[in-house]
Each structure stands twice: as structure tokens, then as C-alpha cells.
Design a protein around this motif. Structure first.
Motif, PDB file in Angstrom:
ATOM      1  N   GLU A 149     -54.385   4.037 -25.590  1.00  0.00           N
ATOM      2  CA  GLU A 149     -53.553   4.194 -24.397  1.00  0.00           C
ATOM      3  C   GLU A 149     -52.185   3.532 -24.544  1.00  0.00           C
ATOM      4  OE1 GLU A 149     -53.650   2.774 -19.773  1.00  0.00           O
ATOM      5  OE2 GLU A 149     -55.529   3.451 -20.653  1.00  0.00           O
ATOM      6  N   GLN A 150     -52.147   2.366 -25.181  1.00  0.00           N
ATOM      7  CA  GLN A 150     -50.885   1.635 -25.328  1.00  0.00           C
ATOM      8  C   GLN A 150     -50.245   1.853 -26.704  1.00  0.00           C
ATOM      9  OE1 GLN A 150     -49.579  -0.031 -22.747  1.00  0.00           O
ATOM     10  NE2 GLN A 150     -51.320   0.581 -21.499  1.00  0.00           N
ATOM     11  N   THR A 151     -50.739   2.817 -27.450  1.00  0.00           N
ATOM     12  CA  THR A 151     -50.229   3.062 -28.804  1.00  0.00           C
ATOM     13  C   THR A 151     -49.074   4.050 -28.777  1.00  0.00           C
ATOM     14  OG1 THR A 151     -52.438   2.663 -29.711  1.00  0.00           O
ATOM     15  CG2 THR A 151     -50.858   3.802 -31.140  1.00  0.00           C
ATOM     16  N   ASP A 152     -48.036   3.732 -29.531  1.00  0.00           N
ATOM     17  CA  ASP A 152     -46.861   4.598 -29.647  1.00  0.00           C
ATOM     18  C   ASP A 152     -47.220   5.807 -30.524  1.00  0.00           C
ATOM     19  OD1 ASP A 152     -44.423   5.786 -30.112  1.00  0.00           O
ATOM     20  OD2 ASP A 152     -43.591   4.135 -31.274  1.00  0.00           O
ATOM     21  N   ILE A 153     -47.408   6.971 -29.892  1.00  0.00           N
ATOM     22  CA  ILE A 153     -47.757   8.195 -30.621  1.00  0.00           C
ATOM     23  C   ILE A 153     -46.802   9.311 -30.220  1.00  0.00           C
ATOM     24  CG2 ILE A 153     -49.546   9.898 -31.137  1.00  0.00           C
ATOM     25  CD1 ILE A 153     -51.627   7.843 -30.224  1.00  0.00           C
ATOM     26  N   THR A 154     -46.204   9.938 -31.206  1.00  0.00           N
ATOM     27  CA  THR A 154     -45.328  11.081 -30.972  1.00  0.00           C
ATOM     28  C   THR A 154     -45.982  12.345 -31.528  1.00  0.00           C
ATOM     29  OG1 THR A 154     -43.292   9.766 -31.039  1.00  0.00           O
ATOM     30  CG2 THR A 154     -43.090  12.122 -31.525  1.00  0.00           C
ATOM     31  N   PHE A 155     -46.039  13.379 -30.717  1.00  0.00           N
ATOM     32  CA  PHE A 155     -46.522  14.689 -31.145  1.00  0.00           C
ATOM     33  C   PHE A 155     -45.286  15.538 -31.420  1.00  0.00           C
ATOM     34  CE2 PHE A 155     -49.730  12.708 -28.622  1.00  0.00           C
ATOM     35  CZ  PHE A 155     -50.954  13.167 -29.082  1.00  0.00           C
ATOM     36  N   LYS A 156     -45.157  16.021 -32.649  1.00  0.00           N
ATOM     37  CA  LYS A 156     -43.909  16.684 -33.036  1.00  0.00           C
ATOM     38  C   LYS A 156     -44.169  17.987 -33.786  1.00  0.00           C
ATOM     39  CE  LYS A 156     -39.590  15.707 -35.523  1.00  0.00           C
ATOM     40  NZ  LYS A 156     -38.856  14.693 -36.313  1.00  0.00           N
ATOM     41  N   PHE A 157     -43.554  19.072 -33.319  1.00  0.00           N
ATOM     42  CA  PHE A 157     -43.661  20.353 -34.004  1.00  0.00           C
ATOM     43  C   PHE A 157     -42.715  20.399 -35.200  1.00  0.00           C
ATOM     44  CE2 PHE A 157     -45.499  21.949 -29.991  1.00  0.00           C
ATOM     45  CZ  PHE A 157     -46.564  22.673 -30.508  1.00  0.00           C
ATOM     46  N   LYS A 158     -43.204  20.989 -36.293  1.00  0.00           N
ATOM     47  CA  LYS A 158     -42.392  21.231 -37.493  1.00  0.00           C
ATOM     48  C   LYS A 158     -42.487  22.717 -37.832  1.00  0.00           C
ATOM     49  CE  LYS A 158     -41.306  18.208 -40.221  1.00  0.00           C
ATOM     50  NZ  LYS A 158     -40.038  17.511 -40.552  1.00  0.00           N
ATOM     51  N   VAL A 200     -47.175   9.331 -35.729  1.00  0.00           N
ATOM     52  CA  VAL A 200     -46.700  10.668 -35.379  1.00  0.00           C
ATOM     53  C   VAL A 200     -47.755  11.685 -35.797  1.00  0.00           C
ATOM     54  CG1 VAL A 200     -45.417  10.908 -37.566  1.00  0.00           C
ATOM     55  CG2 VAL A 200     -44.821  12.343 -35.604  1.00  0.00           C
ATOM     56  N   ILE A 201     -47.999  12.653 -34.933  1.00  0.00           N
ATOM     57  CA  ILE A 201     -48.849  13.785 -35.279  1.00  0.00           C
ATOM     58  C   ILE A 201     -47.933  14.982 -35.452  1.00  0.00           C
ATOM     59  CG2 ILE A 201     -50.664  15.359 -34.488  1.00  0.00           C
ATOM     60  CD1 ILE A 201     -51.964  13.026 -33.056  1.00  0.00           C
ATOM     61  N   LEU A 202     -47.760  15.394 -36.700  1.00  0.00           N
ATOM     62  CA  LEU A 202     -46.924  16.547 -37.017  1.00  0.00           C
ATOM     63  C   LEU A 202     -47.747  17.819 -36.847  1.00  0.00           C
ATOM     64  CD1 LEU A 202     -45.203  15.145 -40.233  1.00  0.00           C
ATOM     65  CD2 LEU A 202     -44.276  15.197 -37.904  1.00  0.00           C
ATOM     66  N   ILE A 203     -47.154  18.826 -36.225  1.00  0.00           N
ATOM     67  CA  ILE A 203     -47.866  20.060 -35.910  1.00  0.00           C
ATOM     68  C   ILE A 203     -47.040  21.243 -36.408  1.00  0.00           C
ATOM     69  CG2 ILE A 203     -48.872  21.458 -34.057  1.00  0.00           C
ATOM     70  CD1 ILE A 203     -48.688  18.822 -32.326  1.00  0.00           C
ATOM     71  N   SER A 204     -47.644  22.061 -37.254  1.00  0.00           N
ATOM     72  CA  SER A 204     -46.957  23.251 -37.742  1.00  0.00           C
ATOM     73  C   SER A 204     -46.792  24.243 -36.587  1.00  0.00           C
ATOM     74  CB  SER A 204     -47.766  23.897 -38.874  1.00  0.00           C
ATOM     75  OG  SER A 204     -47.111  25.040 -39.366  1.00  0.00           O
ATOM     76  N   GLU A 205     -45.586  24.774 -36.419  1.00  0.00           N
ATOM     77  CA  GLU A 205     -45.339  25.720 -35.328  1.00  0.00           C
ATOM     78  C   GLU A 205     -46.198  26.977 -35.472  1.00  0.00           C
ATOM     79  OE1 GLU A 205     -41.186  26.565 -35.123  1.00  0.00           O
ATOM     80  OE2 GLU A 205     -40.683  24.594 -34.300  1.00  0.00           O
TER      81      GLU A 205
END
Length: 200
Positions: free
Chosen positions: A39-48, A75-80
Motif C-alpha cells: 500500500e505504501q510502496t512507490d509503484i508506477t504502471f507504465k505502458f511501452k 515500475v511495472i512495464l506493460i507492452s501496449e
């Protein structure tokens, strides 16, 4: 009804450090709601545009290895989009449950990372790059975290999509079967978790 309640609860409790694209916000928040420790963790979800040999990939943010475990960002990178056999899929257009399962698996990786020292994470990255056996252990561990978090129904839907979807190559299916927990193994793990709760 329960799913709606969980989603509303997630939207009101997830910390502002979660950076999520609007197109997958509902699914990401529901997956995150199963991991209260994040809950307090810095996580970014990002499309590539495209990821090499991956559809999604969880990793520490740049510079995270110079911080304490508690202050690390991920960061969780996500293929478009991705090609499976003859079929092209837009990730954000996947069935909601499948997307939750995939995101839940990646969050399982972050649960694994948060327990590792900075030096251990460096070794993890090197081993993951060079050792197929290590990849298998890491992917199965992420599945295990997701199942333990209560995401088994979503993980199963994601796996069934890959294993049963027409047009997906036999080579890709075999890779999934080799490296990840099978649906049968997931059900065994669910049963073991239920039995453990009953004896507590």
C-alpha cells in the motif's frame, strides 16, 4: 458484489504513490487491494510500445538499489500490444479478469523483490538474464505470491487465455508450461493454503 466492494475500498485506501494509467486503473487497483503490504510502496504502471520477450515486466526503478528496502520504488512495464501466434492483442483491451491476473503476477514479483537486499537484487537480475532455471524459480515464486494473496481465480483465467486461445503458437505455450505454475499446481497450492488456514 464483493468485487465491487473490494474495488471501492481499494480506491479509497491505495496510497497516492501508485501511478496508474487511467485505462487500467480499475484492474490495477483491484490487484493491488490483494497486497496490503504494498500500500505504501512507490509503484508506477507504465505502458511501452514493446517489451523484449515480455508482455509485462516488474523491476526496481532506476536508482532504487541505492535506497533502503522501505524506500525503493518499482515500475511495472506493460507492452501496449503483443503478438501471440497469428493474433495481435491490445493489452488494455484484454478481458478485465485476465488483466488483473497478469498484473497480480507482476505484483507478486515486487513482493519477492521487497524481501531482498540491494546486493541480492543485483544478483537476481544477473541470474534471471543468464539462467533458465532461475527464471523458472522466479516466475513460480511470483505465481505463489499471487495465489497466496487470493488472486488464484484471476491467475487461472490469465493462464487459460494463453494455454487455450486459438492462434497462440505451441512454442509459446510450452514456454509458459515450463516456466510457470500450471493450473493444476495452482489448485493444489490453493487447497494447501485453505488447509493451513483451517488448522490455525
Amino acid at each position: 458484489m464483493r468485487t465491487l466492494f473490494v474495488l471501492i475500498l481499494a480506491m479509497t485506501t491505495i496510497h497516492a504513490q501508485q501511478n496508474i494509467p487511467k485505462s487500467i486503473r480499475k484492474e490495477a487497483l483491484l490487484a493491488l487491494s490483494h497486497y496490503p503490504l504494498l500500500e505504501q510502496t512507490d509503484i508506477t504502471f507504465k505502458f511501452k510500445k514493446k517489451l523484449h520477450k515480455s508482455i509485462m515486466k516488474a523491476q526496481p526503478k532506476f536508482g532504487a538499489l541505492f535506497k533502503s528496502r522501505r524506500k525503493r520504488g518499482y515500475v511495472i512495464l506493460i507492452s501496449e500490444s503483443f503478438q501471440l501466434g497469428d493474433s495481435l492483442f491490445r493489452t488494455k483491451n484484454l478481458d478485465s479478469d485476465i488483466l488483473i491476473g497478469w498484473l497480480g503476477h507482476e505484483l507478486g514479483h515486487i513482493m519477492d523483490y521487497r524481501n531482498r537486499s540491494n546486493l541480492n537484487l543485483i544478483g537476481f537480475g544477473i541470474n534471471y538474464y543468464f539462467s533458465k532455471q532461475f527464471i523458472k524459480e522466479a516466475e513460480r515464486a511470483a505465481d505463489g505470491y499471487a495465489v497466496a494473496a487470493g488472486l488464484a481465480p484471476y491467475i487461472l483465467k490469465a493462464k487459460n487465455f494463453i494455454l487455450n486461445k486459438a492462434g497462440i503458437s505451441k512454442k509459446y505455450r510450452n514456454r509458459i508450461k515450463e516456466l510457470y505454475l500450471s493450473p493444476d499446481e495452482i489448485m493444489v497450492l490453493v487447497k494447501q493454503l485453505e488447509e493451513t488456514k483451517e488448522t490455525e
